[in-house]
Scaffold this active site. Structure first.
Site, PDB file in Angstrom:
ATOM      1  N   TYR A   1      34.164  48.527  51.233  1.00  0.00           N
ATOM      2  CA  TYR A   1      34.584  48.971  49.903  1.00  0.00           C
ATOM      3  C   TYR A   1      34.517  50.490  49.819  1.00  0.00           C
ATOM      4  O   TYR A   1      35.428  51.146  49.303  1.00  0.00           O
ATOM      5  CB  TYR A   1      33.652  48.337  48.867  1.00  0.00           C
ATOM      6  CG  TYR A   1      33.990  48.632  47.428  1.00  0.00           C
ATOM      7  CD1 TYR A   1      34.788  47.755  46.702  1.00  0.00           C
ATOM      8  CD2 TYR A   1      33.500  49.774  46.786  1.00  0.00           C
ATOM      9  CE1 TYR A   1      35.103  48.027  45.372  1.00  0.00           C
ATOM     10  CE2 TYR A   1      33.807  50.040  45.466  1.00  0.00           C
ATOM     11  CZ  TYR A   1      34.599  49.173  44.761  1.00  0.00           C
ATOM     12  OH  TYR A   1      34.907  49.434  43.445  1.00  0.00           O
ATOM     13  N   SER A  35      27.215  44.586  40.087  1.00  0.00           N
ATOM     14  CA  SER A  35      28.486  43.942  39.772  1.00  0.00           C
ATOM     15  C   SER A  35      28.294  42.439  39.517  1.00  0.00           C
ATOM     16  O   SER A  35      28.853  41.861  38.580  1.00  0.00           O
ATOM     17  CB  SER A  35      29.458  44.168  40.935  1.00  0.00           C
ATOM     18  OG  SER A  35      30.703  43.593  40.682  1.00  0.00           O
ATOM     19  N   PHE A  51      42.316  51.048  40.915  1.00  0.00           N
ATOM     20  CA  PHE A  51      41.521  50.276  39.961  1.00  0.00           C
ATOM     21  C   PHE A  51      42.204  50.225  38.592  1.00  0.00           C
ATOM     22  O   PHE A  51      42.357  49.146  38.008  1.00  0.00           O
ATOM     23  CB  PHE A  51      40.115  50.881  39.843  1.00  0.00           C
ATOM     24  CG  PHE A  51      39.260  50.167  38.844  1.00  0.00           C
ATOM     25  CD1 PHE A  51      38.730  48.918  39.144  1.00  0.00           C
ATOM     26  CD2 PHE A  51      39.016  50.715  37.595  1.00  0.00           C
ATOM     27  CE1 PHE A  51      37.952  48.239  38.212  1.00  0.00           C
ATOM     28  CE2 PHE A  51      38.245  50.038  36.656  1.00  0.00           C
ATOM     29  CZ  PHE A  51      37.711  48.800  36.967  1.00  0.00           C
ATOM     30  N   HIS A  72      34.337  32.826  50.156  1.00  0.00           N
ATOM     31  CA  HIS A  72      33.042  33.511  50.163  1.00  0.00           C
ATOM     32  C   HIS A  72      32.058  32.794  51.091  1.00  0.00           C
ATOM     33  O   HIS A  72      30.845  33.013  51.001  1.00  0.00           O
ATOM     34  CB  HIS A  72      32.446  33.541  48.748  1.00  0.00           C
ATOM     35  CG  HIS A  72      33.168  34.437  47.787  1.00  0.00           C
ATOM     36  ND1 HIS A  72      33.573  35.708  48.097  1.00  0.00           N
ATOM     37  CD2 HIS A  72      33.544  34.248  46.490  1.00  0.00           C
ATOM     38  CE1 HIS A  72      34.170  36.255  47.047  1.00  0.00           C
ATOM     39  NE2 HIS A  72      34.164  35.388  46.061  1.00  0.00           N
ATOM     40  N   GLY A 122      34.662  49.584  39.037  1.00  0.00           N
ATOM     41  CA  GLY A 122      35.387  49.993  40.244  1.00  0.00           C
ATOM     42  C   GLY A 122      34.889  51.290  40.862  1.00  0.00           C
ATOM     43  O   GLY A 122      35.680  52.090  41.347  1.00  0.00           O
ATOM     44  N   ARG A 145      30.248  45.610  51.167  1.00  0.00           N
ATOM     45  CA  ARG A 145      30.004  46.626  50.136  1.00  0.00           C
ATOM     46  C   ARG A 145      28.497  46.850  50.020  1.00  0.00           C
ATOM     47  O   ARG A 145      27.714  45.897  50.219  1.00  0.00           O
ATOM     48  CB  ARG A 145      30.572  46.133  48.794  1.00  0.00           C
ATOM     49  CG  ARG A 145      30.495  47.142  47.683  1.00  0.00           C
ATOM     50  CD  ARG A 145      31.012  46.558  46.367  1.00  0.00           C
ATOM     51  NE  ARG A 145      31.100  47.594  45.346  1.00  0.00           N
ATOM     52  CZ  ARG A 145      31.356  47.360  44.062  1.00  0.00           C
ATOM     53  NH1 ARG A 145      31.584  46.121  43.652  1.00  0.00           N
ATOM     54  NH2 ARG A 145      31.404  48.351  43.198  1.00  0.00           N
TER      55      ARG A 145
HETATM   56  P1  A3P Z   1      32.402  46.435  39.754  1.00  0.00           P
HETATM   57  O1  A3P Z   1      31.818  45.279  39.015  1.00  0.00           O
HETATM   58  O2  A3P Z   1      31.346  47.293  40.400  1.00  0.00           O
HETATM   59  O3  A3P Z   1      33.350  47.240  38.935  1.00  0.00           O
HETATM   60  P2  A3P Z   1      35.461  40.932  43.920  1.00  0.00           P
HETATM   61  O4  A3P Z   1      36.929  41.149  43.864  1.00  0.00           O
HETATM   62  O5  A3P Z   1      34.970  40.650  45.310  1.00  0.00           O
HETATM   63  O6  A3P Z   1      35.002  39.952  42.914  1.00  0.00           O
HETATM   64  O7  A3P Z   1      34.779  42.332  43.568  1.00  0.00           O
HETATM   65  C1  A3P Z   1      34.848  42.849  42.264  1.00  0.00           C
HETATM   66  C2  A3P Z   1      34.450  44.301  42.276  1.00  0.00           C
HETATM   67  O8  A3P Z   1      35.508  45.080  42.854  1.00  0.00           O
HETATM   68  C3  A3P Z   1      34.242  44.845  40.862  1.00  0.00           C
HETATM   69  O9  A3P Z   1      33.240  45.863  40.988  1.00  0.00           O
HETATM   70  C4  A3P Z   1      35.623  45.405  40.570  1.00  0.00           C
HETATM   71  O10 A3P Z   1      35.675  46.341  39.525  1.00  0.00           O
HETATM   72  C5  A3P Z   1      35.957  46.045  41.906  1.00  0.00           C
HETATM   73  N1  A3P Z   1      37.401  46.292  42.072  1.00  0.00           N
HETATM   74  C6  A3P Z   1      38.410  45.426  41.842  1.00  0.00           C
HETATM   75  N2  A3P Z   1      39.595  46.010  42.067  1.00  0.00           N
HETATM   76  C7  A3P Z   1      39.334  47.270  42.459  1.00  0.00           C
HETATM   77  C8  A3P Z   1      40.154  48.377  42.825  1.00  0.00           C
HETATM   78  N3  A3P Z   1      41.487  48.280  42.835  1.00  0.00           N
HETATM   79  N4  A3P Z   1      39.540  49.531  43.170  1.00  0.00           N
HETATM   80  C9  A3P Z   1      38.209  49.628  43.164  1.00  0.00           C
HETATM   81  N5  A3P Z   1      37.369  48.618  42.819  1.00  0.00           N
HETATM   82  C10 A3P Z   1      37.931  47.453  42.471  1.00  0.00           C
END
Ligand code: A3P
Length: 280
Positions: free
Chosen positions: A174, A119, A210, A89, A242, A111
């Site tokens: 995203y 999130s 998701f 990150h 997601g 995103r």
């Molecule tokens: P939300 O909290 O909005 O649901 P990171 O992986 O960078 O930590 O990001 C996490 C975010 O990506 C979360 O968002 C999570 O639910 C979403 N996410 C993870 N896997 C996903 C998938 N396969 N499809 C869509 N969103 C996904």
């Protein structure tokens, strides 16, 4: 500031990233074939990581984040034989020098920042490695000021945007992933120099949906080496909703106005800002 956080070069980090490690980032030795998966937290890093891992015959290994742990991280990263896919990150300025010199491939995930804020709010609340936050309002203020781990979303994105035309850097969003996963999975594979059949792509779309990822976390959770985010090793915290546009359920009209004003000001020279325009 809470004991789970510390500041390094003006940016807040989790104590899971030791100061010594952050101080030594420039001594990291990159390999020419390394691939870096870079993002501001909550941009969809786990999703893209899962996609890359599922590309057939890629001969890659997903490693833990470069900034997670202490100075022994660099020794640990040397033990991987296959092509390393290394998540981080870090902003562009903090990225180890050697990665820039060797022009390693970099995938930068973006995103819509309003969805990121929501999130991130939940992540702060659920993640024991982050300070406790009482209300959305409280978190919104911190996010605006960049008083959150990895600093301001604006600074992060702008640091990477400057390099968006470099041929070793591929930016993926995203929202585009949500809209057309097959097309974007193919783009990722092509960037990595890998070919896939349509049916292989469809397989990945299914495996990385998701619902599928959320349902499988329990099984995968046992492997602590599978950490992608330097803020937790508990994958259960990652799969929340997601969706695109959940911010609407949290932002008051005043918060939206304040955020949009700041966005316009900070992102006035940004090309990437146009992408986010569709989601605010
Ligand atoms: P939300 O909290 O909005 O649901 P990171 O992986 O960078 O930590 O990001 C996490 C975010 O990506 C979360 O968002 C999570 O639910 C979403 N996410 C993870 N896997 C996903 C998938 N396969 N499809 C869509 N969103 C996904």
């Amino acid at each position: 500031q809470s004991s789970v956080l510390h500041k390094f070069k003006g940016v807040i980090f989790s104590t899971m990233s030791s100061e010594e490690l952050l101080n030594s980032l420039d001594s990291f030795e990159a390999r020419e074939d390394d691939v870096f998966l870079v993002s501001y937290p909550k941009s969809g890093t786990h999703w893209i990581a899962k996609i890359i891992e599922n590309i057939p015959n890629a001969r890659i290994t997903l490693t833990p984040p470069i900034e997670l742990g202490d100075i022994s991280k660099f020794e640990e990263l040397k033990t991987y034989c296959e092509t390393r896919v290394i998540p981080t990150h870090l902003s562009y300025s903090m990225l180890p020098m050697n990665i820039k010199q060797k022009q390693c491939k970099i995938i930068y995930v973006i995103r819509n920042p309003k969805d990121i804020a929501v999130s991130f709010f939940h992540y702060y609340r659920d993640n024991p490695n982050l300070p406790s936050i009482e209300t959305w309002h409280e978190f919104f203020e911190l996010f605006l000021k960049g008083d959150v781990v990895y600093g301001s979303w604006f600074d992060h994105v702008l640091s990477w945007e400057e390099h968006k035309n470099a041929k070793n850097i591929f930016i993926i969003s995203y929202e585009e992933m949500k809209k057309d996963p097959s097309k974007n999975i193919r783009k990722i594979a092509t960037f990595l120099g890998l070919n896939m059949t349509d049916s292989e792509i469809n397989q990945i779309v299914w495996k990385t949906s998701f619902t599928e990822m959320k349902n499988n976390t329990a099984k995968e959770n046992c492997d602590p080496n599978h950490t992608i985010c330097a803020l937790t090793s508990n994958r259960n915290l990652v799969f929340r909703k997601g969706a695109v546009g959940d911010w609407i359920n949290y932002f008051t009209s005043k918060q939206k106005r304040v955020f949009d004003e700041l966005f316009t000001e900070k992102m006035k020279h940004s090309e990437l800002a146009k992408h986010f325009g569709d989601y605010s």
